[in-house]
Write a protein that holds these residues in place. Structure first.
Motif, PDB file in Angstrom:
ATOM      1  N   GLU A 192       0.816  -1.222   0.000  1.00 23.78           N
ATOM      2  CA  GLU A 192       0.000   0.000   0.000  1.00 23.78           C
ATOM      3  C   GLU A 192       0.851   1.274   0.000  1.00 23.78           C
ATOM      4  O   GLU A 192       0.313   2.381  -0.008  1.00 23.78           O
ATOM      5  N   GLY A 193       2.154   1.115   0.105  1.00 18.59           N
ATOM      6  CA  GLY A 193       3.053   2.285   0.091  1.00 18.59           C
ATOM      7  C   GLY A 193       3.000   3.098   1.362  1.00 18.59           C
ATOM      8  O   GLY A 193       3.156   4.319   1.345  1.00 18.59           O
ATOM      9  N   LEU A 194       2.786   2.429   2.505  1.00 19.14           N
ATOM     10  CA  LEU A 194       2.698   3.124   3.804  1.00 19.14           C
ATOM     11  C   LEU A 194       4.057   3.100   4.502  1.00 19.14           C
ATOM     12  O   LEU A 194       4.582   2.020   4.783  1.00 19.14           O
ATOM     13  N   GLU A 195       4.611   4.276   4.789  1.00 19.40           N
ATOM     14  CA  GLU A 195       5.875   4.410   5.538  1.00 19.40           C
ATOM     15  C   GLU A 195       6.919   3.397   5.056  1.00 19.40           C
ATOM     16  O   GLU A 195       7.488   2.620   5.830  1.00 19.40           O
ATOM     17  N   VAL A 196       7.175   3.400   3.737  1.00 20.14           N
ATOM     18  CA  VAL A 196       8.049   2.384   3.135  1.00 20.14           C
ATOM     19  C   VAL A 196       9.461   2.430   3.734  1.00 20.14           C
ATOM     20  O   VAL A 196      10.062   1.386   4.014  1.00 20.14           O
ATOM     21  N   GLU A 197       9.973   3.624   3.973  1.00 20.84           N
ATOM     22  CA  GLU A 197      11.344   3.755   4.501  1.00 20.84           C
ATOM     23  C   GLU A 197      11.464   3.098   5.875  1.00 20.84           C
ATOM     24  O   GLU A 197      12.375   2.304   6.126  1.00 20.84           O
ATOM     25  N   LEU A 198      10.518   3.425   6.791  1.00 18.84           N
ATOM     26  CA  LEU A 198      10.521   2.858   8.146  1.00 18.84           C
ATOM     27  C   LEU A 198      10.340   1.341   8.098  1.00 18.84           C
ATOM     28  O   LEU A 198      11.060   0.596   8.770  1.00 18.84           O
ATOM     29  N   ILE A 215      11.407  -4.542  -3.750  1.00 25.24           N
ATOM     30  CA  ILE A 215      12.272  -4.052  -4.833  1.00 25.24           C
ATOM     31  C   ILE A 215      11.511  -3.071  -5.715  1.00 25.24           C
ATOM     32  O   ILE A 215      11.995  -1.979  -6.028  1.00 25.24           O
ATOM     33  N   SER A 216      10.279  -3.420  -6.077  1.00 32.14           N
ATOM     34  CA  SER A 216       9.500  -2.542  -6.972  1.00 32.14           C
ATOM     35  C   SER A 216       9.139  -1.233  -6.284  1.00 32.14           C
ATOM     36  O   SER A 216       9.225  -0.152  -6.887  1.00 32.14           O
ATOM     37  N   LYS A 217       8.761  -1.296  -5.003  1.00 33.11           N
ATOM     38  CA  LYS A 217       8.326  -0.085  -4.284  1.00 33.11           C
ATOM     39  C   LYS A 217       9.509   0.848  -4.023  1.00 33.11           C
ATOM     40  O   LYS A 217       9.392   2.067  -4.185  1.00 33.11           O
ATOM     41  N   VAL A 218      10.648   0.265  -3.616  1.00 33.71           N
ATOM     42  CA  VAL A 218      11.839   1.095  -3.347  1.00 33.71           C
ATOM     43  C   VAL A 218      12.323   1.754  -4.635  1.00 33.71           C
ATOM     44  O   VAL A 218      12.707   2.930  -4.646  1.00 33.71           O
ATOM     45  N   ARG A 219      12.258   0.996  -5.752  1.00 32.42           N
ATOM     46  CA  ARG A 219      12.668   1.545  -7.049  1.00 32.42           C
ATOM     47  C   ARG A 219      11.748   2.710  -7.432  1.00 32.42           C
ATOM     48  O   ARG A 219      12.212   3.746  -7.932  1.00 32.42           O
ATOM     49  N   GLU A 220      10.468   2.536  -7.164  1.00 33.23           N
ATOM     50  CA  GLU A 220       9.472   3.578  -7.470  1.00 33.23           C
ATOM     51  C   GLU A 220       9.775   4.857  -6.676  1.00 33.23           C
ATOM     52  O   GLU A 220       9.786   5.959  -7.236  1.00 33.23           O
ATOM     53  N   ILE A 221      10.039   4.692  -5.379  1.00 33.42           N
ATOM     54  CA  ILE A 221      10.328   5.856  -4.519  1.00 33.42           C
ATOM     55  C   ILE A 221      11.628   6.525  -4.943  1.00 33.42           C
ATOM     56  O   ILE A 221      11.736   7.751  -4.974  1.00 33.42           O
ATOM     57  N   ARG A 222      12.621   5.710  -5.293  1.00 31.60           N
ATOM     58  CA  ARG A 222      13.902   6.244  -5.744  1.00 31.60           C
ATOM     59  C   ARG A 222      13.743   7.061  -7.026  1.00 31.60           C
ATOM     60  O   ARG A 222      14.347   8.124  -7.180  1.00 31.60           O
ATOM     61  N   ASP A 223      12.900   6.581  -7.919  1.00 31.83           N
ATOM     62  CA  ASP A 223      12.630   7.308  -9.167  1.00 31.83           C
ATOM     63  C   ASP A 223      11.977   8.657  -8.888  1.00 31.83           C
ATOM     64  O   ASP A 223      12.330   9.669  -9.497  1.00 31.83           O
ATOM     65  N   VAL A 224      11.021   8.652  -7.957  1.00 29.85           N
ATOM     66  CA  VAL A 224      10.329   9.908  -7.591  1.00 29.85           C
ATOM     67  C   VAL A 224      11.329  10.905  -7.016  1.00 29.85           C
ATOM     68  O   VAL A 224      11.338  12.081  -7.385  1.00 29.85           O
ATOM     69  N   LEU A 225      12.202  10.418  -6.085  1.00 31.93           N
ATOM     70  CA  LEU A 225      13.207  11.292  -5.478  1.00 31.93           C
ATOM     71  C   LEU A 225      14.183  11.824  -6.531  1.00 31.93           C
ATOM     72  O   LEU A 225      14.525  13.006  -6.530  1.00 31.93           O
TER      73      LEU A 225
END
Length: 938
Positions: A840-846, A880-890
């Motif tokens: 769901e993309g909730l607090e992915v970093e934590l 892997i997919s979610k972290v890649r997505e967040i990295r792309d946004v950043l």
């Protein structure tokens, strides 16, 4: 059961009388764009005081909790200050509002040194527990703990360019650490005693160390390029002890080859003083070096730049040539050689002599070449000096001295005025009168070493009893000494005002008790006005030294404690002996009589307090009061409650009727010498060896003794829980680098909250499944099950979201240790929850941080569990997919910001995002110059 007797709680109200504690260092800070060198931060017991040295007033208090401050380190941007404490905790305060949002707990004992990196993103702390910890301030967590030293860490330096760390310790070693691989790659053994300080000079190419002798040793740092070695490989041979020592002195080790860098001794700088180095400090650009030992002398050296050294060497060469020519005549003279010495690069500038021994110092170099020095002295004083470094023979000029707000020596006597407003405190050199509400000094008067004091009825004069046996009378209106009367041949230990307020009684070390009456006599200076004096009327001779005297409030009897461990009671009118109270094993240091003259309480050096009846002299109860000598005792006016203070740093309240301990007031960090209770009983002031005076006030909150005892037991249990064995990570071997966190009661509580949340999630999930099954069996929709009240309190959130909310509330610095404490049965549920959060993309970093930590810790059990195979596989793809997505946004956002920056810079031809403070400072300097020019013209 109702309350049979109500006790009211006393709470800490203020700390005053301390200018700077001895345990912490002093540091220059900047406040809200103020000028540099105007504000200094010092530790003040558990607080940090920021002083404006120009106005000599406190501008900000950074409030601590319980433990004493041991080290201060301002951040490079000047906005924050890191504060290290006695218990090993670190808190970071904002200098804008004085609040603390970040705290770290990793050391087991006092923090001895701290250092920020150039960006202020990492903080390195060293402690007396021999560990060095690197903290990530942005992520608010510990990165790793470096172990290797065998004694307390004394200094830490960072080499930013190579990401290296240098640490010195009392174990006489200097260690070099590679922060990329977290290991020690070099240990310097060239010191025979403790290394107390070190600094980097010449753009991080020279290290200067100070130890327990008068030498400052210099070491040249040479960085080794990859694939190259420095010098020939060392051949192992049998050496004598003397050769061994010589090679050790040069910093040679038995390593076959150098790695990363080589460090060779370049010489030494001799100091004037022979004792150990206490502080070794440079300014921000390492142009000026200052050091001091255990005495009052500060030595300042200037570090010459390469250009200045070359000029100096050219002059020397010219001189040598001239000398050689004059000696040899006209014949051809060979080119003379001039050796470059360390004394040519580090030159003595000046000495500054402080008014007392220096405890700590900090220096600052202003652009115009003026050096500002702040000294924290051992007698509770702060002094600042300026020095013109551009002059040939500069001298230090004292610019300010903070000393009015505290005593130089320990306060040994306190007294309250009859209107509860003024507080008198007297020490070895002066007596001060404070306003209780504002805590400002009203009067300061020089006196002899005071041991006892009181306000004369009317509160216009004060009387002191001194160590030399004199009575000193001061007038508060003029702040002058009215009279000094010789009273006793030895120390005047105790003094008491008679209940009819017409005189005083004194007891001294000359084995006498003397009675004095107040009298008004004509002042010889003015001839017209009358002034107060005391007239000796009677003397009571005794067999032993008198330690304490007290009148009973009905003035019927006088209690006198003697050096033979007894208390003698005499009739006041005839001075006939009435009673002897014996039972203490050591001398009675303090005593007091209750307001109704029914009870007398005595406190002794044997750590006990005894309560006696004054009618027959029978001992009602003997109580073990303190863990060290009981130093002072006083009844609360119009009650049978009394306070005692002891050398064990505690203040305790007791009930003399029920013989119960009511409450303990903790706060002082050294022995407590005395206290005074206001006539109303609403305020208490106490003094201690830590130079602080503490004000306590009575609240309206009642104390229930059973609850107090229960809370004490809980606190003891929590303390023992936190002191338990550190949790071990399976499969991890103990090496030089270890996790930074430490098990504390907060981490244990956080782990318990996570476990409770997971259990609640399990219960609620089972309820929902049962409800679903019941609906299917009934073939119709049934009313939903009742929601857990905790979920309702959180705004009717789902159990799934509740676990995440609990994890978000765990402090970032405590997260890893809290997860480490969790038993394995909770891990499968957490992994399933993490999968849902990442989807769901909730607090992915934590969630990723928690996930990776748990996978590393429980790797063996997770991989051997077939049930978790599908969960782990799903987690792998989702993460892997979610972290890649967040990295792309950043990355996209970062590129967008850089594009906008370039656009604006090209349009307006200005540097966007540039720091404007330098331009602002320049404008301010020009404006001041203009104003000065106008003033000189006028």
């Amino acid at each position: 059961m109702g309350l049979t007797k109500q006790y009211l709680r006393y709470v800490a109200s203020a700390v005053f009388g301390v200018i700077g504690s001895q345990k912490a260092n002093i540091a220059f800070v900047t406040l809200k764009g103020g000028e540099k060198g105007r504000y200094v931060a010092v530790g003040a017991c558990e607080h940090v005081f920021i002083w404006d040295i120009r106005k000599a007033e406190k501008v900000l208090i950074l409030e601590g909790k319980k433990h004493e401050v041991t080290y201060l380190c301002p951040s490079p941007d000047g906005v924050h200050i890191a504060v290290g404490y006695e218990d090993g905790g670190v808190r970071i305060f904002s200098l804008l509002n004085g609040e603390s949002n970040i705290s770290f707990s990793g050391h087991k004992s006092a923090v001895s040194v701290m250092r920020y990196d150039a960006l202020g993103a990492r903080l390195v702390t060293g402690s007396k527990d021999t560990d060095v910890i690197v903290w990530d301030i942005i992520n608010e967590c510990g990165l790793y703990r470096l172990k290797g030293h065998k004694d307390a860490i004394t200094q830490i330096l960072l080499l930013e360019s190579k990401n290296l760390l240098i640490t010195s310790s009392k174990d006489s070693f200097v260690k070099w650490w590679d922060l990329d691989t977290q290991h020690c790659f070099k240990t310097m053994v060239g010191h025979r005693t403790e290394v107390w300080g070190m600094v980097l000079l010449n753009q991080e190419n020279r290290l200067l160390t100070g130890s327990a002798d008068s030498e400052l040793r210099a070491w040249d740092i040479e960085y080794i390029e990859e694939g190259k070695e420095v010098g020939e490989p060392k051949v192992k041979k049998v050496r004598t002890l003397l050769e061994n020592e010589e090679e050790d002195e040069e910093g040679l080790d038995d390593e076959p080859e150098e790695r990363i860098l080589s460090c060779k001794k370049a010489g030494s700088v001799l100091r004037e003083t022979r004792d150990r180095v206490v502080s070794l400090v440079t300014d921000a650009k390492a142009k000026v070096l200052a050091c001091h030992g255990l005495d009052a002398t500060l030595e300042i050296f200037t570090v010459l730049s390469e250009e200045e050294v070359q000029k100096k060497m050219a002059k020397k060469l010219k001189k040598a040539k001239k000398k050689a020519k004059s000696q040899e005549g006209e014949e051809d003279v060979p080119e003379p050689e001039v050796e470059r010495k360390l004394s040519d690069e580090i030159v003595k500038l000046a000495n500054i002599k402080a008014s007392s021994k220096i405890r700590s110092m900090d220096c600052l170099l202003v652009p115009n070449g003026e050096m500002k020095v702040a000294l924290l002295l051992q007698n509770n004083t702060v002094e600042t000096y300026t020095l013109k470094t551009t002059e040939k023979n500069p001298t230090g000029n004292k610019t300010s001295r903070l000393m009015l707000s505290g005593h130089r020596t320990d306060v040994r006597t306190l007294a309250f005025s009859s209107d509860n407003i003024a507080i008198l405190s007297a020490s070895g050199e002066n007596v001060k009168v404070w306003n209780r509400s504002t805590l400002q000094v009203i009067r300061t008067m020089e006196c002899e070493y005071a041991l006892c004091s009181l306000f004369v009825p009317g509160d216009r004069q004060i009387i002191l009893g001194t160590k030399s046996g004199k009575i000193q009378i001061f007038d508060l209106a003029s702040g002058s000494l009215l009279e000094t009367a010789e009273a006793h041949d030895g120390a005047l230990w105790s003094m008491c005002l008679s209940p009819d307020q017409r005189g005083i009684v004194t007891g001294g070390a000359d084995k006498t008790v003397k009675f004095w009456d107040f009298e008004l006599i004509k002042d010889q200076d003015s001839g017209q006005t009358k002034r107060l004096t005391v007239k000796h009327t009677r003397t009571l001779q005794l067999d032993e030294d008198v330690l304490c005297v007290r009148y009973s409030p009905d003035q019927r009897v006088l209690a006198v404690s003697l050096l033979d461990c007894t208390v003698k009671i005499f009739y006041t009118d005839t001075l006939k002996f009435f009673l002897s109270l014996y039972g203490h094993k050591l001398p009675v240091l303090c005593l007091d009589i209750s307001h109704d003259s029914a009870l007398i309480a005595t406190g002794s050096a044997d750590r006990n307090v005894k309560i006696w009846g004054l009618d027959f002299g029978d001992c009602h109860r003997s109580m073990f009061a303190h863990d060290d000598s009981v130093m002072f005792l006083q009844f609360v006016p119009k009650t049978h409650l009394f306070f005692t203070v002891g050398k064990d740093r505690k203040i305790k309240q007791w009930d003399a009727d029920k013989f119960e301990h009511i409450q303990t007031l903790e706060g002082h960090h050294r022995e407590v010498w005395c206290l005074a209770i206001s006539p109303s009983g609403d305020h208490i002031v106490s003094s201690s060896h830590d130079k602080s005076l503490r004000l306590w006030e009575r609240t309206r909150e009642p104390i229930i003794l059973e609850e107090e005892k229960e809370m004490e037991r809980e606190a003891e249990f929590e303390e023992s829980l936190a002191k338990g064995d550190e949790p071990v990570v399976p499969g991890e071997t103990k090496g030089e680098a270890e996790p930074a966190g430490k098990k504390t009661i907060e981490t244990v509580k956080a782990a318990e909250r996570i476990m409770e949340a997971v259990e609640l999630y399990r219960e609620e999930t089972e309820k929902l499944e049962e409800h679903k099954a019941a609906c299917q069996a009934a073939g119709k929709k049934l009313p939903p099950p009742k929601m857990n009240p905790i979920l309702v309190a959180f705004g009717n959130i789902s159990p799934f979201r509740y676990v995440l909310e609990v994890m978000k509330k765990v402090r970032s610095s405590e997260l890893e240790v809290s997860l480490l404490v969790l038993p394995f049965p909770y891990i499968p549920d957490l992994l399933k929850l993490f999968n849902g959060y990442i989807k769901e993309g909730l607090e992915v970093e934590l969630v990723c941080r928690c996930l990776f930590f748990l996978l590393r810790v429980h790797f063996g059990q997770i991989t051997s569990n077939q049930m978790l195979l599908s969960v782990i596989d799903e987690l792998r793809t989702n993460t892997i997919s979610k972290v890649r997505e967040i990295r792309d946004v950043l990355g996209f956002n970062n590129a967008g910001l850089q594009f906008l920056q370039r656009e604006i810079e090209s349009k307006e031809d200005v540097m966007f995002f540039a720091d404007a403070t330098d331009r602002f400072e320049e404008k301010k300097r020009k404006r001041r110059k203009r104003e000065r020019a106008i003033l000189t013209v006028i």
